[in-house]
Scaffold this active site. Structure first.
Site, short mmCIF file in Angstrom:
data_model
loop_
_atom_site.label_atom_id
_atom_site.label_comp_id
_atom_site.label_asym_id
_atom_site.label_seq_id
_atom_site.Cartn_x
_atom_site.Cartn_y
_atom_site.Cartn_z
N GLY A 73 15.93 -9.65 -12.83
CA GLY A 73 16.91 -10.65 -12.41
C GLY A 73 16.45 -11.52 -11.25
N HIS B 8 12.19 -20.23 -20.12
CA HIS B 8 11.14 -19.59 -20.91
C HIS B 8 9.81 -19.77 -20.18
CE1 HIS B 8 9.27 -17.95 -24.47
NE2 HIS B 8 8.37 -18.92 -24.39
C1 GAR Z 1 11.09 -14.67 -16.61
O1 GAR Z 1 9.72 -14.92 -16.51
C2 GAR Z 1 11.70 -15.47 -17.74
O2 GAR Z 1 11.12 -16.74 -17.88
C3 GAR Z 1 11.37 -14.60 -18.93
O3 GAR Z 1 11.59 -13.29 -18.49
C4 GAR Z 1 11.35 -13.22 -17.09
C5 GAR Z 1 12.56 -12.61 -16.43
O4 GAR Z 1 12.32 -12.35 -15.08
N1 GAR Z 1 12.18 -14.94 -20.05
C6 GAR Z 1 11.77 -14.87 -21.30
O5 GAR Z 1 10.68 -14.47 -21.63
C7 GAR Z 1 12.80 -15.30 -22.34
N2 GAR Z 1 12.19 -15.60 -23.58
P1 GAR Z 1 13.54 -12.08 -14.10
O6 GAR Z 1 14.40 -10.99 -14.74
O7 GAR Z 1 12.89 -11.59 -12.85
O8 GAR Z 1 14.29 -13.36 -13.91
#
Ligand code: GAR
Length: 193
Positions: A12, A113
């Site tokens: 998150g 993304h």
């Molecule tokens: C982030 O890098 C986001 O861009 C990616 O997951 C990570 C979440 O990090 N999302 C995807 O790959 C969606 N297809 P976070 O939980 O620390 O925000």
């Protein structure tokens, strides 16, 4: 009052960046906007603790408790709608959403993304960018449409792929930019919602 509901599956950090930007910048002059809730499909998502510490409603809708994607999405939508949000923000929410769910929030459902879409939709974006010999990588904030990791682009950030980069070093460089462009994109979109 424009409310935002953020959906997460993991750490998150993007959600935390959005919450901090909302507090710090007051949403660029939109004092009526607030992050009303954080909802995770996993009870062990690290971001839930951060949300609770900020006194933001933090809930779990566990996808494993439902027999179908449709049932899960219906339960998720019910919880989202209970907060009456203007905007629903996917922040590392790792579930494929049904067309019905996407249609319900059309125009007010955002995703981030970790690639320069339309390159590298799907998983393992950083590994694929390194393997493809890309000189640049990045992240994209976009409106969500029925097609996975597609839809109108609102913001992008570009970072170099450096010699010796691993998936982890590139991911960290991109993530730093994600934390900047996601709050920006939301602040820009909110006035029109
Ligand atoms: C982030 O890098 C986001 O861009 C990616 O997951 C990570 C979440 O990090 N999302 C995807 O790959 C969606 N297809 P976070 O939980 O620390 O925000």
């Amino acid at each position: 009052m424009k409310k935002i509901v953020i959906l997460i599956s993991g750490g998150g950090s993007n959600m935390a960046a959005i919450v901090r930007a909302a507090e710090r910048d007051n949403w660029a002059g939109l004092p009526g906007a607030q992050v009303a809730a954080v909802i995770s499909n996993r009870a062990d998502a690290g971001g839930l603790a951060f949300a609770r510490a900020q006194r933001i409603a933090a809930e779990v809708v566990d996808h494993k408790a439902f027999a179908s994607r449709e049932d899960f999405d219906a339960a998720l939508a019910e919880r989202i709608d209970s907060f009456q949000p203007a905007l629903v923000v996917l922040a590392g929410f790792m579930r494929i959403l049904t067309p019905g769910f996407v249609a319900r929030y059309q125009g007010r459902l955002l995703n981030i993304h970790p690639s320069l879409l339309p390159a590298f939709p799907g998983l393992h974006t950083h590994r694929r960018a390194i393997e493809a010999g890309c000189r640049f990588a990045g992240a994209t904030v976009h409106q969500v449409t029925a097609e996975l990791d597609y839809g109108p682009i609102l913001e992008q950030a570009v970072v170099p792929v450096l010699p010796g980069d691993t998936e982890a070093t590139l991911a960290a460089r991109v993530l730093t930019q994600e934390h900047l462009i996601y709050p920006q994109a939301i602040a820009r979109l909110l006035p029109s919602l």
